[in-house]
Design a protein around this motif. Structure first.
Motif, PDB file in Angstrom:
ATOM      1  N   ILE A   1      -5.774  -9.485   5.486  1.00  0.00           N
ATOM      2  CA  ILE A   1      -5.784  -8.029   5.307  1.00  0.00           C
ATOM      3  C   ILE A   1      -4.358  -7.491   5.230  1.00  0.00           C
ATOM      4  CG2 ILE A   1      -6.427  -5.840   6.383  1.00  0.00           C
ATOM      5  CD1 ILE A   1      -8.866  -7.277   7.571  1.00  0.00           C
ATOM      6  N   GLU A   2      -3.494  -7.984   6.103  1.00  0.00           N
ATOM      7  CA  GLU A   2      -2.105  -7.528   6.109  1.00  0.00           C
ATOM      8  C   GLU A   2      -1.403  -7.887   4.805  1.00  0.00           C
ATOM      9  OE1 GLU A   2       2.042  -8.305   8.636  1.00  0.00           O
ATOM     10  OE2 GLU A   2       0.119  -9.026   9.417  1.00  0.00           O
ATOM     11  N   ALA A   3      -1.665  -9.099   4.297  1.00  0.00           N
ATOM     12  CA  ALA A   3      -0.991  -9.541   3.077  1.00  0.00           C
ATOM     13  C   ALA A   3      -1.462  -8.786   1.848  1.00  0.00           C
ATOM     14  CB  ALA A   3      -1.200 -11.036   2.890  1.00  0.00           C
ATOM     15  N   VAL A   4      -2.746  -8.418   1.788  1.00  0.00           N
ATOM     16  CA  VAL A   4      -3.237  -7.610   0.672  1.00  0.00           C
ATOM     17  C   VAL A   4      -2.454  -6.302   0.588  1.00  0.00           C
ATOM     18  CG1 VAL A   4      -5.203  -6.242  -0.144  1.00  0.00           C
ATOM     19  CG2 VAL A   4      -5.556  -8.596   0.589  1.00  0.00           C
ATOM     20  N   GLN A   5      -2.167  -5.727   1.745  1.00  0.00           N
ATOM     21  CA  GLN A   5      -1.393  -4.490   1.784  1.00  0.00           C
ATOM     22  C   GLN A   5       0.068  -4.739   1.419  1.00  0.00           C
ATOM     23  OE1 GLN A   5      -2.203  -3.304   5.821  1.00  0.00           O
ATOM     24  NE2 GLN A   5      -4.198  -2.421   5.316  1.00  0.00           N
ATOM     25  N   THR A   6       0.642  -5.822   1.949  1.00  0.00           N
ATOM     26  CA  THR A   6       2.040  -6.148   1.672  1.00  0.00           C
ATOM     27  C   THR A   6       2.275  -6.377   0.184  1.00  0.00           C
ATOM     28  OG1 THR A   6       2.330  -7.153   3.860  1.00  0.00           O
ATOM     29  CG2 THR A   6       3.900  -7.800   2.146  1.00  0.00           C
ATOM     30  N   LEU A   7       1.345  -7.071  -0.451  1.00  0.00           N
ATOM     31  CA  LEU A   7       1.492  -7.404  -1.867  1.00  0.00           C
ATOM     32  C   LEU A   7       0.913  -6.333  -2.787  1.00  0.00           C
ATOM     33  CD1 LEU A   7       0.601 -11.210  -1.664  1.00  0.00           C
ATOM     34  CD2 LEU A   7       2.877 -10.175  -1.771  1.00  0.00           C
TER      35      LEU A   7
ATOM     36  N   LEU B   1       4.389  -9.863  -9.184  1.00  0.00           N
ATOM     37  CA  LEU B   1       3.789 -10.294  -7.926  1.00  0.00           C
ATOM     38  C   LEU B   1       4.610 -11.417  -7.305  1.00  0.00           C
ATOM     39  CD1 LEU B   1       1.483 -10.245  -5.869  1.00  0.00           C
ATOM     40  CD2 LEU B   1       0.172 -11.711  -7.418  1.00  0.00           C
ATOM     41  N   SER B   2       5.082 -12.328  -8.125  1.00  0.00           N
ATOM     42  CA  SER B   2       5.911 -13.429  -7.625  1.00  0.00           C
ATOM     43  C   SER B   2       7.222 -12.924  -7.037  1.00  0.00           C
ATOM     44  CB  SER B   2       6.199 -14.427  -8.750  1.00  0.00           C
ATOM     45  OG  SER B   2       5.003 -15.048  -9.189  1.00  0.00           O
ATOM     46  N   GLU B   3       7.744 -11.843  -7.598  1.00  0.00           N
ATOM     47  CA  GLU B   3       8.983 -11.265  -7.066  1.00  0.00           C
ATOM     48  C   GLU B   3       8.785 -10.740  -5.651  1.00  0.00           C
ATOM     49  OE1 GLU B   3      10.078  -8.338  -9.935  1.00  0.00           O
ATOM     50  OE2 GLU B   3      10.708  -9.815 -11.453  1.00  0.00           O
TER      51      GLU B   3
ATOM     52  N   GLY C   1      -8.139 -13.464  -4.161  1.00  0.00           N
ATOM     53  CA  GLY C   1      -8.689 -14.384  -3.176  1.00  0.00           C
ATOM     54  C   GLY C   1      -7.673 -15.328  -2.565  1.00  0.00           C
ATOM     55  N   HIS C   2      -6.832 -15.950  -3.409  1.00  0.00           N
ATOM     56  CA  HIS C   2      -5.932 -16.997  -2.928  1.00  0.00           C
ATOM     57  C   HIS C   2      -4.525 -16.530  -2.550  1.00  0.00           C
ATOM     58  CE1 HIS C   2      -8.217 -20.719  -3.490  1.00  0.00           C
ATOM     59  NE2 HIS C   2      -8.709 -20.216  -4.622  1.00  0.00           N
ATOM     60  N   VAL C   3      -3.968 -15.650  -3.341  1.00  0.00           N
ATOM     61  CA  VAL C   3      -2.533 -15.373  -3.211  1.00  0.00           C
ATOM     62  C   VAL C   3      -2.139 -14.675  -1.907  1.00  0.00           C
ATOM     63  CG1 VAL C   3      -0.611 -14.058  -4.233  1.00  0.00           C
ATOM     64  CG2 VAL C   3      -2.099 -15.471  -5.685  1.00  0.00           C
ATOM     65  N   PRO C   4      -2.922 -13.736  -1.365  1.00  0.00           N
ATOM     66  CA  PRO C   4      -2.459 -13.050  -0.157  1.00  0.00           C
ATOM     67  C   PRO C   4      -2.019 -13.982   0.967  1.00  0.00           C
ATOM     68  CG  PRO C   4      -4.329 -11.887  -1.055  1.00  0.00           C
ATOM     69  CD  PRO C   4      -4.184 -13.132  -1.861  1.00  0.00           C
ATOM     70  N   LEU C   5      -2.772 -15.028   1.246  1.00  0.00           N
ATOM     71  CA  LEU C   5      -2.411 -15.907   2.361  1.00  0.00           C
ATOM     72  C   LEU C   5      -1.186 -16.762   2.069  1.00  0.00           C
ATOM     73  CD1 LEU C   5      -5.850 -16.994   3.835  1.00  0.00           C
ATOM     74  CD2 LEU C   5      -4.150 -15.448   4.812  1.00  0.00           C
ATOM     75  N   LEU C   6      -0.770 -16.829   0.813  1.00  0.00           N
ATOM     76  CA  LEU C   6       0.480 -17.525   0.511  1.00  0.00           C
ATOM     77  C   LEU C   6       1.686 -16.757   1.043  1.00  0.00           C
ATOM     78  CD1 LEU C   6      -0.237 -18.741  -3.121  1.00  0.00           C
ATOM     79  CD2 LEU C   6      -0.326 -20.079  -1.006  1.00  0.00           C
ATOM     80  N   ALA C   7       1.460 -15.526   1.509  1.00  0.00           N
ATOM     81  CA  ALA C   7       2.518 -14.756   2.174  1.00  0.00           C
ATOM     82  C   ALA C   7       2.640 -15.123   3.646  1.00  0.00           C
ATOM     83  CB  ALA C   7       2.247 -13.256   2.034  1.00  0.00           C
ATOM     84  N   ASP C   8       1.690 -15.900   4.164  1.00  0.00           N
ATOM     85  CA  ASP C   8       1.740 -16.358   5.559  1.00  0.00           C
ATOM     86  C   ASP C   8       2.492 -17.689   5.605  1.00  0.00           C
ATOM     87  OD1 ASP C   8       0.347 -16.173   8.445  1.00  0.00           O
ATOM     88  OD2 ASP C   8       0.308 -18.258   7.760  1.00  0.00           O
ATOM     89  N   PRO C   9       3.582 -17.798   6.354  1.00  0.00           N
ATOM     90  CA  PRO C   9       4.411 -19.014   6.316  1.00  0.00           C
ATOM     91  C   PRO C   9       3.663 -20.297   6.663  1.00  0.00           C
ATOM     92  CG  PRO C   9       5.617 -17.227   7.356  1.00  0.00           C
ATOM     93  CD  PRO C   9       4.209 -16.737   7.175  1.00  0.00           C
ATOM     94  N   THR C  10       2.804 -20.259   7.660  1.00  0.00           N
ATOM     95  CA  THR C  10       2.095 -21.479   8.065  1.00  0.00           C
ATOM     96  C   THR C  10       1.080 -21.896   7.010  1.00  0.00           C
ATOM     97  OG1 THR C  10       2.347 -20.850  10.383  1.00  0.00           O
ATOM     98  CG2 THR C  10       0.767 -22.573   9.903  1.00  0.00           C
TER      99      THR C  10
END
Length: 287
Positions: free
Chosen positions: A57-63, A76-78, A135-144
């Motif tokens: 949820i946090e990453a959807v907002q961040t991106l 988006l990649s930037e 679906g996939h990209v938001p969690l790629l903002a999470d380092p782990t």
């Protein structure tokens, strides 16, 4: 003359580079396609609170993925690259396994560029840009989680050499696509296949039909899955740190054991399973 598949996905005939990437040509999306993205994003976003992993949820907002029309993958990649080093690259459709794993191993996520039709708003057989990006990209903002995805890509290359890609594919299916995780207030969704489907968001957590079973790497790699319906079993991880820890390393000994092990049916519950919910399979008896 374009066949029906090409007409549905105009990118299928686009020139491909050696790594199967294409030009997204973002300016060619129609107003109707941008509106379709916004309606899909709105419908899913309204279901996320109390159901999706907080990191998602946090990453959807961040991106900023929830309401600005079909995303431009370059822009988006930037946003994503400074967070975890990942980028999103457009492709026409599914790419060969070796190409897919090479992209992941180098922190590039290949995303389909076409968007589903109005007739496919509720169910889509192959991944489109909404599935892949929302679906996939938001969690790629999470380092782990980002580290786990890179490790998966490198593991895929090794699995291909051993001829055991089907085992590793099950790990992808039951985590990256259809994974659940524990949370202080109950189970939460992190799998992209669930999070890009309004129907499965509800079904995976609230329907009594399916099993919800604690994640065990060997168990997951032995378990068959459904490709054209909701899942009969969802596996539950503790958190991304534990998932990375279990899946980071050499799988050689595990693969040796799997060669002599029988596959497990998608609806099976074993005596050794840590069961969060035993499904009654009601939904599947009706279909």
């Amino acid at each position: 003359m374009l066949d029906e598949t090409d007409a549905r996905n105009r990118y299928r005939t686009a020139p491909k580079r050696e790594d199967y990437t294409i030009d997204q040509q973002w300016h060619t999306y129609s107003a109707e396609e941008h509106d379709r993205w916004n309606r899909l994003a709105k419908a899913v976003t309204e279901l996320l609170p109390g159901r999706a992993a907080p990191e998602f949820i946090e990453a959807v907002q961040t991106l900023d993925l929830s309401g600005g029309g079909v995303p431009d993958m370059e822009k988006l990649s930037e946003k994503l690259r400074p967070l975890t080093g990942w980028s999103v690259v457009p492709v026409a459709d599914l790419v060969p396994d070796e190409v897919f794993f090479d992209h992941l191993a180098n922190r590039r996520f290949p995303a389909g560029a076409f968007i589903r039709s109005e007739a496919e708003m509720e169910y889509l057989e192959e991944p489109d840009i909404f599935h892949d990006v929302f679906g996939h990209v938001p969690l790629l903002a999470d380092p782990t989680y980002a580290d786990f995805m890179e490790a998966y890509g490198k593991g895929g290359q090794a699995a291909m050499e051993r001829g055991q890609l089907h085992n590793l594919a099950r790990l992808y299916w039951y985590t990256i696509e259809f994974g659940l995780m524990r949370h202080a207030d109950g189970l939460r969704i992190f799998g992209a296949g669930i999070l890009s489907s309004t129907g499965e968001i509800r079904f995976s957590l609230e329907d009594t039909s399916s099993n919800r079973i604690g994640f065990d790497l060997e168990r997951v790699m032995r378990t068959e899955y459904e490709i054209d319906d909701y899942q009969k079993t969802y596996f539950v991880i503790n958190d991304f740190k534990s998932l990375l820890s279990e899946c980071y390393g050499d799988f050689s000994a595990l693969y040796d054991r799997l060669k002599g092990a029988e596959d497990i049916a998608p609806d099976a519950v074993l005596d050794t399973d840590r069961v969060f919910h035993r499904g009654d399979m009601t939904y599947f008896k009706k279909t």
